[in-house]
Design a protein around this motif. Structure first.
Motif, short mmCIF file in Angstrom:
data_model
loop_
_atom_site.label_atom_id
_atom_site.label_comp_id
_atom_site.label_asym_id
_atom_site.label_seq_id
_atom_site.Cartn_x
_atom_site.Cartn_y
_atom_site.Cartn_z
N GLU A 76 -41.04 55.88 -77.09
CA GLU A 76 -41.80 54.66 -77.36
C GLU A 76 -42.15 54.54 -78.84
O GLU A 76 -42.09 53.46 -79.43
CB GLU A 76 -43.07 54.63 -76.52
N SER A 78 -40.57 55.52 -81.32
CA SER A 78 -39.41 55.28 -82.18
C SER A 78 -38.99 53.81 -82.21
O SER A 78 -38.11 53.43 -82.99
CB SER A 78 -38.22 56.12 -81.70
N GLN A 79 -39.62 52.97 -81.39
CA GLN A 79 -39.26 51.55 -81.37
C GLN A 79 -39.68 50.87 -82.67
O GLN A 79 -40.80 51.04 -83.15
CB GLN A 79 -39.94 50.87 -80.16
N LYS A 80 -38.78 50.08 -83.23
CA LYS A 80 -38.99 49.50 -84.56
C LYS A 80 -40.05 48.42 -84.59
O LYS A 80 -40.71 48.21 -85.60
CB LYS A 80 -37.66 48.94 -85.08
N GLU A 81 -40.24 47.70 -83.47
CA GLU A 81 -41.14 46.54 -83.50
C GLU A 81 -42.61 46.91 -83.32
O GLU A 81 -43.47 46.02 -83.27
CB GLU A 81 -40.73 45.53 -82.41
N ARG A 83 -46.46 47.98 -83.96
CA ARG A 83 -47.46 47.94 -85.02
C ARG A 83 -47.67 49.36 -85.53
O ARG A 83 -47.56 50.32 -84.79
CB ARG A 83 -48.78 47.38 -84.51
N GLU A 84 -48.05 49.46 -86.77
CA GLU A 84 -48.21 50.78 -87.37
C GLU A 84 -49.34 51.56 -86.68
O GLU A 84 -49.23 52.76 -86.46
CB GLU A 84 -48.49 50.66 -88.86
N ARG A 87 -47.99 52.87 -83.43
CA ARG A 87 -47.09 54.00 -83.65
C ARG A 87 -47.90 55.27 -83.96
O ARG A 87 -47.60 56.35 -83.45
CB ARG A 87 -46.13 53.70 -84.80
N GLU A 91 -47.78 58.64 -81.70
CA GLU A 91 -47.34 59.91 -82.29
C GLU A 91 -48.44 60.96 -82.20
O GLU A 91 -48.17 62.13 -81.91
CB GLU A 91 -46.93 59.69 -83.74
#
Length: 456
Positions: A76, A78-81, A83-84, A87, A91
């Protein structure tokens, strides 16, 4: 912590005295059964090998589920879209969860638990018959309440027990049946007048935590609140510890409360915290088991909820019925207090409540007829040598399973629900009108199961 005195223990199979075993455990010479210990805690289930195997499987499954969640969180994150902030949260949670898995493995080493050789799917297929409310993680938040942030709740619980006990009363030999992670048992032993206290529970994780902290160890363990107050509260590293090492005379025992491994008339006081409404047998039978373990004039103290979780509505007793059953089970009319206290109000969570607890104290006035030995499963399951009865529920489940298996065989990435319904109708399994909602409901459940967040 000293070994549990043998004068309090008995074989959970035949009720005869136990002797020292050939290794570190105990032995029933009458049954010719050896009972191991886990990190010095007697393992006194009626079938010790089978129960140990079941718990190992359950614990191995739980740790594999955590590993599975770690992989899912990594995917999950690693998904580009994303929000920071999202993410960062994912993580961080992944790292904490991976550390949590390693801590659990280390804590559970005495049980022989690890990642295991079987696959995640194999453990799902071989899920054991342990009660669903006695898994590894069901009461995991209680560990943090008991030994990290729960001073207000712990003090309120002890206060309720004190309210039904005469000031300065001697409790003598105390059994806390269903002790969980052990905080109430610890507090009773430390702050009330006890000779010896036995904290007894079904769950080895809770007992291993109780063993470590009451000996004076500090355990760093992650808390994962249900509803975190902030991003950083998603996973909180707590330091679990007792106020001080427990005084002499405090003992831990693992086993089943419905097959209690204790000698008849061996305790002066029995405390049942948050227990009577979740045991699987009818309350009057359980009350007779408590009677059997108490000495003459012994005291039964109950504390907790009265949310009886029985499928039979007749067994979902009110406070009035509960008091009547206690009095009918060889006890005095119970002295009762009720109070609203905080329950599971973690400082890191938005989730918490106040619980109206039902606390009573009753003295044993007479012996009652011994209840039958509890049998969780019939012999045709346990021994495997008797014919399996063709119950109507089995017939129904067999037909349902066949239909579901057939539906699964139709999933090829091309057929729609309508297409599958046509096939079921052609096979004369059900009409098209019946098949469409049946297939949709089955697939909905499968979809929900696939997306449900697993616990640990």
């Amino acid at each position: 912590m000293a070994d549990t005195p043998n004068d309090l223990l008995a074989c959970p199979r035949c009720d005869k005295a136990l002797a020292a075993g050939t290794s570190d455990g105990l032995r029933c010479d009458a049954c010719k059964v050896d009972f191991p210990d886990i990190a010095g805690i007697p393992w006194l289930f009626a079938d010790p090998d089978a129960s140990l195997g079941e718990w190992r499987n359950r614990l191995n499954l739980a740790m594999q589920k955590v590993a599975h969640d770690v992989e899912r969180l990594e995917a999950e994150a690693s998904q580009k879209e994303l929000r920071e902030l999202t993410r960062r949260r994912l993580e961080r949670h992944r790292k904490c969860l991976d550390t949590h898995r390693r801590k659990l493995r280390k804590l559970l080493e005495p049980l022989g638990a690890g990642d295991g050789a079987a696959s995640y799917e194999s453990y799902l297929a071989m899920r054991t018959r342990l009660p669903v409310d006695q898994g590894l993680s069901t009461y995991y938040p209680n560990i943090h309440r008991d030994w990290a942030w729960g001073d207000e709740e712990n003090d309120a619980s002890l206060d309720q027990v004190r309210k039904v006990v005469n000031e300065g009363a001697e409790l003598g030999d105390v059994l806390v049946l269903g002790a969980g992670a052990g905080r109430l048992a610890y507090d009773i032993h430390m702050y009330m007048d006890c000779r010896r206290t036995v904290a007894f529970d079904f769950n080895p994780l809770l007992m291993l935590v109780a063993d470590a902290v009451t000996r004076g160890d500090t355990l760093p363990m992650y808390e994962f609140p249900i509803a975190p107050k902030s991003l950083e509260d998603d996973a909180v590293l707590r330091k679990l510890s007792a106020p001080e090492p427990v005084a002499d005379g405090f003992h831990l025992v693992l086993g089943d409360a419905l097959r209690p491994p204790f000698a008849q008339k061996s305790f002066d006081t029995i405390v049942t915290p948050w227990l009577i409404d979740i045991v699987t047998e009818e309350f009057s039978i359980f009350a007779a088991r408590i009677n059997r373990l108490l000495k003459a004039d012994g005291r039964w103290i109950n504390f907790g909820s009265l949310a009886f979780h029985h499928p039979k509505h007749a067994w979902q007793y009110s406070p009035e019925e509960t008091k009547a059953i206690v009095a009918e089970s060889g006890f005095s009319d119970p002295y009762v207090t009720e109070a609203s206290i905080p329950y599971m109000c973690s400082p890191a969570s938005r989730h918490g409540r106040r619980e109206k607890v039902f606390t009573f104290s009753a003295y044993k006035e007479k012996d009652v007829k011994a209840p039958p030995r509890h049998r969780a499963l019939p012999d045709w399951i346990v021994t495997g040598k008797e014919p399996v009865p063709l119950l109507q529920s089995f017939r129904t489940q067999a037909m349902t399973t066949q239909i579901y298996a057939f539906i699964m065989s139709l999933i090829d990435g091309k057929r729609s629900i309508e297409d599958m319904a046509v096939v079921l109708e052609k096979q004369r399994l059900m009409s098209h009108a019946e098949a469409v909602p049946a297939i949709r409901e089955f697939l909905r459940k499968m979809f929900d199961d696939a997306n449900r967040q697993t616990g640990y």
